[in-house]
Design a protein around this motif. Structure first.
Motif, PDB file in Angstrom:
ATOM      1  N   MET A 192     -32.401 -27.239 -13.944  1.00  0.00           N
ATOM      2  CA  MET A 192     -32.342 -25.967 -14.653  1.00  0.00           C
ATOM      3  C   MET A 192     -32.790 -26.161 -16.096  1.00  0.00           C
ATOM      4  N   SER A 206     -34.886 -23.833 -11.878  1.00  0.00           N
ATOM      5  CA  SER A 206     -34.475 -22.505 -12.354  1.00  0.00           C
ATOM      6  C   SER A 206     -34.655 -22.463 -13.859  1.00  0.00           C
ATOM      7  N   VAL A 219     -33.794 -20.154 -16.951  1.00  0.00           N
ATOM      8  CA  VAL A 219     -32.947 -19.025 -17.338  1.00  0.00           C
ATOM      9  C   VAL A 219     -33.370 -18.533 -18.718  1.00  0.00           C
ATOM     10  N   ALA A 242     -33.722 -15.172 -14.407  1.00  0.00           N
ATOM     11  CA  ALA A 242     -34.185 -16.535 -14.102  1.00  0.00           C
ATOM     12  C   ALA A 242     -35.464 -16.495 -13.288  1.00  0.00           C
ATOM     13  N   ARG A 274     -37.368 -18.748 -10.597  1.00  0.00           N
ATOM     14  CA  ARG A 274     -37.135 -19.900  -9.721  1.00  0.00           C
ATOM     15  C   ARG A 274     -38.429 -20.228  -8.986  1.00  0.00           C
TER      16      ARG A 274
END
Length: 790
Positions: free
Chosen positions: A662, A717, A719, A762, A764
């Motif tokens: 992430m 991911s 964010v 987000a 992805r």
């Protein structure tokens, strides 16, 4: 004889108990009958002798009214504590003591007939001035903080100097101006503030005996020998000039005698020459080496036996020789350091390495001519003083640059190179303040208007994997115990065996069906409290001995439980962290060459990293947002490479675990400052704190309207909260797709609101993997898993 004879003071001293008797007058009105009766008895004792309330200066009255004074002071000198407390009643700045505890009397008695009690660190000139400052506070209300610690130095029965700190209780004092007293104006006060050492000025403003001191002070005295010895060692080692003085080693011996409470000791030193692996003599007045004896230098291996060599040079730990003659006989004279000590008449010794992180610098040698005087127990007292000795040796070897490094390490622990210049600047200011006699303090380190980057590669399902490993270990351990109990019940039918077997079955069922947070603790307590005592009892049964021994062989000695699957799990986490952190560190070297920025990483269940970039960090007029964009692209690319590296090495780990990556994008610049107490950087301000809140919670966030976590294995991911961040990262993804780092399955999702944080989204996208380092093909996560398992 008058107590004011032979002293010069602005205060005429009178011993008096008016304040204390006023206190007893209040107690006499108490509802507590016992307190009231006692207070009345004290007041009755004092009433026939008005001088006890009015005050007196004749020492003969102290003798004549000794009994009455003892009654008045009985509560202040409780008989039940008299052999424990070190306490006196006296008048200030005077050696007259008219009441004391038994312990104080014993200390003075042991010191000998010729001993004179004096406050150690109270210069005669200061007595007058400090008395004046007391008057300024007491009579004029000026809040002058003149307090400083005072000490007695008193020898004990062995002639060792002991240090006693004096704390004064001045609740029972009065200070009254006489006709001689001059009115002190604000102008007088301002002038005095800048002239502490001008005794003549103070005497002009406060003439001799222009005030009356009436009352007494209680001195509570504490043995602080060890603390003061440590402080004295520290003071002795500051500055090279002191170490060149003739009496330096004599005073050094004396300090160590006080620290260890042993009169029969001497101290020596030897330097370690790492390049030649030899010990060398320290040159200086009174310096000696008991390790070298008469030699100028010696090979380390020729000076020490194999064990002591490893202890000092490799482990960097101290050791003791409590009985030289005994060890000489045991070693048959073949241990070189023992033989050398014996030749010099040494009977016991302690050798302690003077070492820092860079290695051994020398040895401190403490020796005694008495066996067992020095040993491994009192050697532990060196732990408190070794840091000061180490610092002194470092100062003698290092120049100002190394001193700056020492200050940085002391104040801030390890510092990233990108911000090192800022800490070095403050360290120089710190040294400058110290050199110029000002109070040195390490000022706040802060950087404003910088951009943060945060990323993590997190181990998915780590809690579940840990719980599974725990269940497996506990199941094996319960099964092994059950086998022993079943056999035991065949030999001797006892209901308690049945009960334990039932308990084991219950625990087994619980592990299989409903593993709770406290299940591990409950079962561990069962093993410890019920099973361990039983196994010790059954071990004497020959038929069971082998079964029980097999069980004990399966138990890990360090954690005292069966630790197989959990060890595999813990080893896996540790290896993942080491490998991922190592890869990230290597990549960081390249990134710093592009443009300097702050970087830090943390190992948790995976590896997290923070980066900060901006003008205030680089201290050059060169920052452009293009460097921020470049670092963001670099970060995304490195996260893809870390994912690949992880799955290439996954088969080497004891437990197969998945990871998820992430990146958190924060669009606005913020401020960070170094927290001295936590030894790390943190964001400043309420608005900026939002960034930290998101960092801590976002990886557990769900996609809006679902129970699906935003972080997923095989995907990265990203964010963010701003549309411009979305467009920026989509362009990076498109570029990395062309480089076959990322797949084409881009999705944009909204996240459920976090506490105090809303509007997060987000991106992805799946990572593309290689089967091995030479493989040119690209695989999705699912394809890779199929390839690995085929």
């Amino acid at each position: 004889m008058d107590i004011n004879d032979s002293i010069e003071s602005p205060m005429m001293l009178k011993v008096g108990f008016n304040k204390l008797l006023e206190h007893y007058e209040n107690l006499a009105k108490s509802d507590d009958e016992f307190l009231s009766a006692k207070a009345k008895r004290v007041l009755k004792t004092a009433k026939p002798y008005p001088e006890l309330r009015d005050g007196f200066s004749e020492t003969q009255i102290l003798k004549d009214r000794e009994k009455e004074i003892s009654v008045i002071l009985q509560d202040s000198f409780a008989p039940v504590l008299t052999t424990n407390e070190i306490k006196t009643a006296s008048v200030p700045f005077h050696d007259l003591i008219f009441n004391s505890s038994e312990r104080f009397k014993n200390i003075i008695k042991i010191a000998g007939d010729g001993f004179e009690l004096n406050i150690k660190n109270m210069p005669d000139d200061d007595r007058y001035i400090i008395a004046c400052t007391i008057i300024l506070n007491f009579c004029y209300g000026y809040n002058l903080n003149f307090k400083r610690p005072f000490y007695y130095e008193i020898p004990d029965a062995n002639g060792i100097l002991r240090y006693y700190k004096i704390l004064y209780n001045a609740d029972f004092c009065e200070i009254i101006p006489t006709e001689k007293a001059k009115e002190i104006t604000k102008e007088d006060y301002d002038e005095l503030l800048d002239n502490f050492e001008n005794v003549a000025l103070w005497k002009e403003k406060f003439p001799v005996e222009s005030y009356i001191f009436k009352g007494f002070v209680i001195s509570n005295i504490f043995d602080v020998t060890e603390d003061q010895s440590i402080s004295n060692i520290k003071s002795s080692l500051i500055g090279e000039d002191k170490r060149k003085e003739e009496g330096f080693m004599d005073s050094f011996h004396e300090i160590f005698r006080s620290l260890l409470g042993i009169n029969d000791i001497k101290v020596g030193f030897s330097i370690y020459n790492e390049e030649d692996d030899i010990f060398e003599r320290v040159y200086g007045v009174g310096m000696h080496s008991y390790l070298l004896g008469d030699s100028e230098n010696s090979k380390c291996s020729d000076s020490l036996c194999h064990w002591s060599y490893h202890r000092l040079l490799k482990e960097k730990k101290f050791f003791s020789v409590s009985d030289v003659d005994r060890d000489f006989d045991i070693s048959k004279g073949k241990a070189p350091h023992i033989a050398n000590l014996k030749n010099q008449g040494v009977k016991s010794a302690i050798f302690a390495p003077i070492a820092n992180d860079e290695g051994l610098m020398g040895i401190i040698e403490i020796v005694s001519s008495t066996p067992q005087t020095l040993n491994s127990i009192n050697a532990n007292k060196l732990v408190d003083v070794m840091p000061f000795i180490v610092s002194a040796v470092e100062r003698s070897k290092n120049d100002e640059e190394n001193l700056i490094e020492a200050i940085i390490q002391k104040e801030c622990t390890s510092i990233h190179p990108s911000v090192h210049w800022r800490f070095a600047k403050e360290a120089k200011e710190f040294i400058k303040d110290e050199m110029e006699g000002r109070e040195a303090s390490f000022k706040k380190i802060a950087f404003n208007n910088i951009y943060p980057l945060y990323g993590q590669i997190d181990i998915k399902g780590s809690s579940e994997a840990r719980n599974k490993a725990t269940r497996q270990d506990l199941t094996l351990q319960l099964k092994a115990i059950k086998n022993v109990l079943v056999k035991a019940s065949e030999i001797e039918t006892l209901p308690i065996y049945e009960q334990f077997i039932y308990q084991i079955d219950t625990y087994q069922k619980g592990l299989n069906e409903n593993f709770q947070v406290d299940s591990e603790q409950q079962i561990s307590n069962f093993f410890k409290d019920d099973i361990e005592p039983l196994l010790k009892h059954l071990y004497v049964v020959d038929v069971l001995k082998e079964e029980i021994q097999t069980y004990y062989d399966s138990i890990d000695d360090k954690v005292n439980v069966l630790y197989k699957h959990r060890k595999d799990y813990d080893d896996t986490i540790a290896k993942i962290n080491v490998e991922m952190a190592s890869l990230l560190d290597k990549k960081q070297v390249e990134a710093q060459q592009m443009y300097p920025h702050y970087f830090e990483r943390f190992k948790t269940d995976g590896v997290e990293h923070n980066m900060y970039i901006g003008e205030s960090i680089t201290k050059e007029d060169s920052f452009n947002r293009i460097y921020l964009y470049n670092l963001r692209l670099w970060q995304l690319q490195v996260m893809c490479e870390m994912e690949n590296a992880y799955y290439l090495m996954q088969s080497d780990f004891p437990v197969a675990l998945d990871v998820a990556s992430m990146i958190l994008v924060f669009n606005q610049p913020l401020s960070i400052s170094f927290r001295m107490d936590e030894k790390q950087f943190d964001v400043d301000g309420t608005y900026n704190a939002r960034y930290e809140i998101v960092k801590k919670r976002v990886d557990k966030a769900y996609i809006k309207g679902t129970k699906e976590r935003v972080t997923q294995k095989g995907k990265i991911s990203i964010v963010y909260s701003q549309k411009q961040d979305e467009l920026e990262y989509l362009s990076y993804i498109k570029f990395l797709q062309s480089k076959h780092y990322l797949d084409t399955d881009i999705e944009i999702v909204e996240l459920q609101d976090l506490q105090a944080v809303t509007g997060l989204k987000a991106i992805r996208v799946s990572v593309l993997y290689h089967k091995n380092e030479d493989d040119k093909a690209f695989y999705t996560y699912d394809d890779l898993m199929k390839e690995i398992k085929s």
